[in-house]
Design an enzyme around this catalytic site. Sequence first.
Site, PDB file in Angstrom:
ATOM      1  N   ARG A 132     -13.309 -28.577  13.720  1.00 43.81           N
ATOM      2  CA  ARG A 132     -14.638 -28.941  13.233  1.00 43.81           C
ATOM      3  C   ARG A 132     -15.113 -28.032  12.108  1.00 43.81           C
ATOM      4  NH1 ARG A 132     -15.302 -30.340  18.726  1.00 43.81           N
ATOM      5  NH2 ARG A 132     -16.055 -28.242  19.278  1.00 43.81           N
ATOM      6  N   HIS A 164     -10.227 -11.032   3.753  1.00 44.60           N
ATOM      7  CA  HIS A 164     -11.179 -10.314   4.605  1.00 44.60           C
ATOM      8  C   HIS A 164     -12.530 -11.010   4.469  1.00 44.60           C
ATOM      9  CE1 HIS A 164      -8.475  -7.097   5.786  1.00 44.60           C
ATOM     10  NE2 HIS A 164      -8.029  -7.086   4.544  1.00 44.60           N
ATOM     11  N   ALA A 183      -8.312  -3.665   9.429  1.00 46.34           N
ATOM     12  CA  ALA A 183      -8.133  -2.210   9.389  1.00 46.34           C
ATOM     13  C   ALA A 183      -8.886  -1.559   8.239  1.00 46.34           C
ATOM     14  CB  ALA A 183      -6.650  -1.873   9.286  1.00 46.34           C
ATOM     15  N   GLN A 184      -9.609  -2.336   7.435  1.00 46.42           N
ATOM     16  CA  GLN A 184     -10.376  -1.766   6.328  1.00 46.42           C
ATOM     17  C   GLN A 184     -11.576  -0.989   6.881  1.00 46.42           C
ATOM     18  OE1 GLN A 184      -9.748  -2.255   2.888  1.00 46.42           O
ATOM     19  NE2 GLN A 184      -7.901  -3.473   3.276  1.00 46.42           N
ATOM     20  N   ALA A 193      -2.783  -2.915  11.306  1.00 45.86           N
ATOM     21  CA  ALA A 193      -3.162  -2.046  10.189  1.00 45.86           C
ATOM     22  C   ALA A 193      -2.043  -1.992   9.161  1.00 45.86           C
ATOM     23  CB  ALA A 193      -3.508  -0.656  10.698  1.00 45.86           C
ATOM     24  N   GLY A 194      -1.717  -3.154   8.605  1.00 44.71           N
ATOM     25  CA  GLY A 194      -0.622  -3.225   7.652  1.00 44.71           C
ATOM     26  C   GLY A 194       0.693  -3.472   8.355  1.00 44.71           C
ATOM     27  N   ASN A 254      -4.598 -14.063   8.281  1.00 46.83           N
ATOM     28  CA  ASN A 254      -5.060 -12.757   8.746  1.00 46.83           C
ATOM     29  C   ASN A 254      -6.314 -12.344   7.984  1.00 46.83           C
ATOM     30  OD1 ASN A 254      -1.682 -12.277   8.761  1.00 46.83           O
ATOM     31  ND2 ASN A 254      -2.812 -11.936  10.642  1.00 46.83           N
ATOM     32  N   ASP A 285       2.500  -6.132   2.512  1.00 42.55           N
ATOM     33  CA  ASP A 285       1.335  -5.404   3.021  1.00 42.55           C
ATOM     34  C   ASP A 285       1.798  -4.120   3.707  1.00 42.55           C
ATOM     35  OD1 ASP A 285      -1.337  -4.851   3.408  1.00 42.55           O
ATOM     36  OD2 ASP A 285      -1.589  -6.209   5.117  1.00 42.55           O
ATOM     37  N   HIS A 313       0.812  -1.222   0.000  1.00 41.99           N
ATOM     38  CA  HIS A 313       0.000   0.000   0.000  1.00 41.99           C
ATOM     39  C   HIS A 313       0.845   1.271   0.000  1.00 41.99           C
ATOM     40  CE1 HIS A 313      -3.799  -2.126   0.906  1.00 41.99           C
ATOM     41  NE2 HIS A 313      -3.045  -2.920   1.646  1.00 41.99           N
TER      42      HIS A 313
END
Length: 400
Positions: free
Chosen positions: A236, A204, A149-150, A314-315, A228, A283, A70
């Site tokens: 299960r 996500h 963190a999105q 957050a990254g 993550n 990331d 990013h």
Amino acid sequence: MANGDRKPALWINADIYAPDGIIKRGRILVDGEGRIGDVGGPDTVYGDDIPVFDAEGLKIVPGFIDVHVHGGNGFNAMEGTYEDLDGISRFHARHGTTSFLATTATASNERITKALEAAADAMRRGVSGAELLGIHLEGPFLNVKRSGAQSKDDIRPPDLGEIERFMRSAGQRIKLVTLAPEAEGGREAVRYFAERGVTVSAGHSDATYEQAAEAIAWGVSHTTHHFNGMSPLHHREPGLAGAGLTRPELTTELIADGIHVHPAAVKLLFDVKSPMNVCMITDAVACCGLPDGDYGRVVMTGGRIYLKDGSSLAGSSLTMLQALKNAMSFTGLPMERILPSLTRVPARQIRMDCRKGALEAGKDADFLILDQELNLISTFVAGREAYRSQESGTIIRKLK
């Protein structure tokens, strides 16, 4: 070689990390078009009119390809400016990245569109560090339960109209997309992207194991920052984490910073998937490379980056070269075993392996020169020196 030059050159006496093994005291020829002309052993003979550089005692490895990054050094792909994208390319070239995907984040339609248009423009203009190969659209079609963190407020179900507009804004340069396939409209979105040659990654996501299996049938072939932001492994209900471990169709991204994924889980992933099915990423976000401190929405302490409320990572502040070193330490594997996860695998996953990912004739001359301690001496992008350490002049000798 002067920074910015792209001229024929012959590198000799290096340990060259070729696809079929290490060539001791090998030679690599770079042509004047930014491609690898040939790779051979110490007895390989080339023309007399080519500048020769002695890399005795050094290693030449393929350049790293980061498909999920990013930002870095204060630059952010979501700012939607050429200056930010060029800054990202220069910063990460100093840490072994020779090409990358500008990665978006969940935001409003207008902000994502601006970031996509800027990335497409930067590709047309070219950047001065690592090569910008395309775009990774991470979000906004995610699962709020696994948002990390999105921005929760901007997460929304996939909409084919919006997707088509994103594709146009990006100039058809989206190479990788992260979405939650279990979301309403997920099947149609997966199929839309896959049919257009975009690699679809589940991330996500709160998908069950069965939902992940369905998504594979639709066209999902990748997972985003494995372990993550996804439904975890349970005996299960294996979830998306279990699907990534057990389904051979899935290549798994990995943030090997020892923070996002425990070193033992890093080793587990390599043991189960093999390096040819692990895709190392950073990331990295804008504060990567900067001092610890408060950066508005996030705080960085000891290299760990969290949302200010502490609710989520957050990254990362990881670089690709450090990821390589960490993976070697965590797994006990030698460098030649780990390297494909930073080179051949990401190239394959974004369908760029015809040009990138290996030191072999005809491919782009993207390579790194490392010393025995794996310190970076130089970064070459398409035959151009994009980074040179202060020590390079005393280590590399020009013979003619």
